[in-house]
Write an enzyme that holds these catalytic residues in place. Structure first.
Site, PDB file in Angstrom:
ATOM      1  N   TYR A 276      -3.052  16.170  -8.385  1.00 22.95           N
ATOM      2  CA  TYR A 276      -2.694  15.126  -9.197  1.00 22.95           C
ATOM      3  C   TYR A 276      -1.497  15.380 -10.279  1.00 22.95           C
ATOM      4  CZ  TYR A 276      -2.987  11.325 -12.682  1.00 22.95           C
ATOM      5  OH  TYR A 276      -2.990  10.180 -13.469  1.00 22.95           O
TER       6      TYR A 276
ATOM      7  N   ASP B 145       0.812  -1.330   0.222  1.00 20.60           N
ATOM      8  CA  ASP B 145      -0.032  -0.003   0.246  1.00 20.60           C
ATOM      9  C   ASP B 145       0.922   1.263  -0.041  1.00 20.60           C
ATOM     10  OD1 ASP B 145      -1.891   2.050   0.373  1.00 20.60           O
ATOM     11  OD2 ASP B 145      -2.886   1.068   1.952  1.00 20.60           O
TER      12      ASP B 145
ATOM     13  N   ALA C  85       0.514  18.068 -10.234  1.00 19.72           N
ATOM     14  CA  ALA C  85       1.510  18.240  -9.327  1.00 19.72           C
ATOM     15  C   ALA C  85       2.420  17.138  -9.168  1.00 19.72           C
ATOM     16  CB  ALA C  85       1.241  19.011  -8.093  1.00 19.72           C
TER      17      ALA C  85
ATOM     18  N   LYS D  71       2.315  14.320 -10.784  1.00 18.89           N
ATOM     19  CA  LYS D  71       2.947  13.658 -12.008  1.00 18.89           C
ATOM     20  C   LYS D  71       4.082  14.848 -12.538  1.00 18.89           C
ATOM     21  CE  LYS D  71       0.286   9.985 -12.369  1.00 18.89           C
ATOM     22  NZ  LYS D  71       1.003   8.663 -12.111  1.00 18.89           N
TER      23      LYS D  71
END
Lengths: 245, 253
Positions: A153, A61, A155, A157
């Site tokens: 999200y 996880d 940022a 990537k």
């Protein structure tokens, strides 16, 4: 897992229970390679789930990046792997909405899963990659240039993109580092991020085609690739050999 | 004007804080080392309000948000940042977790809370300090580079939604600055005289906050580097390896 066959590669794929990760894992296993697949869910029967005995599944996880990286490193050692030919770090999570509505817990989770975890996993598997002069493939997103409705999200990537760029140069001669940016694909990703896609879904790339395109890019070893429709179309005609990327 | 600034005690943050106080503004100065701000607080007769918070800790950021609750700001500068330089695989995982928390999680968390809780008034400015590494890459500090690229793209992403509230977003991409922080992470033999003084950089930044500028590559060196990186990005990243990574003797984090 069966004995090491000559020519078979050791491959790590994160986020492999679903979507693109699952397709990549099956593709490589079907071609005789050994795959260590990770995900969040617990699977009691690996062989029944994946339909092959060449995929070994572990729970990692990435909400807890350090634990995920350690689990992966330990599992590779337990499998007797001394080297790693390819690591595809694909697992990611998203959240969609206006920047001011984004809960702090969601900001933290996306940074942990999408950025910190791949960085710590890359760090943990580095000696294995160096041994094989292997390849680290990071799965980014075309959102890495910025996206108002999923700012964090995008940022994370962009962070992966920058990480790949600098690390590729740092690791030159020891291991390849690559980042691939797929565009919107018909997987469960958007629903999980709380996005309603509606008709736009018709314009998304099919997961099968996107996976083929990613495979082609991995094979080429190029530093960076954006998966456009034109590229995905060309990928349909590219050959893929047994026991190789 | 009411200002919030993080990393206010040293380096660029210090220079910005001193300039803002000299101009007569109220400054909420956040740092994990507020002792360094005590003299400023006394001298400014309370215009400088030091707030103790460590950007590496989630609870500390939460406490900061509670302390500034109810205030609105005209200028927010999310400046606090750290680095980690050396061989990627040799630096401990904990150092990377801290680096990402300070350089990325904290500013994004603070920005989204300020927006969500309407603490940025109309015509206010939100400033992010990224790095010139956004243009050229940074072998030998790939995780630092990752955080600064991520921050730059976060800023770019929220610019449009914030424009609707008449809040401006400025991203700064400074090259090497003449601070203790830069000194620690620079390769041996690097000349401090080639780095920009924090005072001059602070002046560039404050000037830009008064315009509609969205991105600032401060000084001719940074602007020129950005230009070259636009023409030959891969070459520039290779150069960064040669002039920085290959000269780093130690891992510093």
């Amino acid at each position: 897992m069966a004995q090491q066959d000559a020519g078979a590669l050791n491959i790590l794929i994160t986020g492999a229970t679903d979507g693109l990760g699952l397709r990549l894992a099956k593709f490589y296993a079907e071609r005789g390679n050994f795959v260590l697949a990770t995900g969040r869910q617990s699977i009691t029967d690996d062989e029944a789930f994946f339909g092959t005995d060449r995929i070994r599944y572990i729970v990692a996880d990435q909400d807890n990046p350090n634990a995920a990286a350690e689990t992966i490193r330990l599992s590779m050692t337990r499998l007797g792997w001394k080297s790693l030919d390819l690591a595809v770090l694909n697992a990611a999570t998203g959240w969609s909405g206006a920047p001011g509505d984004e809960p702090s817990a969601t900001v933290e989770k996306q940074i942990a899963v999408n950025l910190t975890a791949p960085i710590l996993i890359a760090r943990a598997v580095a000696p294995f990659l160096f041994e094989a002069e292997g390849q680290l493939t990071l799965i980014g997103s075309t959102a890495h240039r910025g996206a108002p409705m999923f700012a964090t999200y995008a940022a994370t990537k962009a962070g992966l993109h920058g990480f790949a760029r600098s690390l590729a140069e740092e690791w030159r001669g020891r291991a390849r580092v690559q980042i691939i940016h797929p565009g919107p694909t018909r997987t469960t990703m958007h629903a999980k991020a709380g996005m309603k896609i509606g008709m736009a879904r018709l314009f998304f790339m099919g997961p099968k085609r996107a996976a083929r395109a990613i495979l082609k890019s991995i094979r080429s070893g190029e530093k960076t690739r954006t998966i456009t429709r034109a590229y995905a179309w060309r990928a349909l005609f590219s050959p893929s050999g047994r026991g190789s990327l | 004007m009411k200002v919030l600034i993080t990393g206010a005690s040293h380096g660029l943050g210090r220079a910005l804080t001193e300039k803002l106080l000299a101009e007569g503004h109220d400054v909420f100065a956040v740092d994990r080392d507020t002792d360094a701000l005590d003299a400023l607080a006394v001298k400014s007769r309370g215009a400088c309000k030091p707030i103790l918070a460590d950007m590496a800790l989630g609870q500390s950021v939460e406490r900061l948000m509670r302390e500034i609750a109810g205030h609105t700001f005209d200028l927010v500068i999310l400046n606090a940042g750290i680095s980690a330089t050396g061989k990627f695989e040799e630096i401990p995982a904990a150092a990377y977790q801290r680096l990402i928390a300070v350089n990325l999680t904290a500013p994004i968390t603070i920005a989204s809370r300020l927006i969500g809780e309407n603490m940025l008034v109309a015509k206010s400015k939100l400033v992010f300090i990224s790095s010139l590494s956004h243009a050229v890459g940074y072998p030998g500090a790939s995780v630092y580079a990752a955080t600064k690229d991520a921050l730059a793209v976060y800023a770019r992403s929220i610019r449009k939604p914030l424009a609707k509230k008449r809040v401006g977003v400025l991203t700064v991409f400074p090259g090497p600055i003449r601070t203790q922080h830069a000194e620690r992470h620079a390769p041996a033999g690097a000349k401090a005289s080639k780095r920009m003084s924090p005072d001059i950089l602070a002046r560039h930044i404050l000037k830009a906050t008064r315009t509609r500028k969205k991105e600032l590559y401060p000084g001719t060196q940074a602007a020129f580097t950005k230009l070259l990186a636009g023409i030959a990005p891969n070459f520039m990243t290779k150069m960064m390896r040669r002039v920085i990574f290959e000269k780093l003797d130690d891992n510093v984090y």
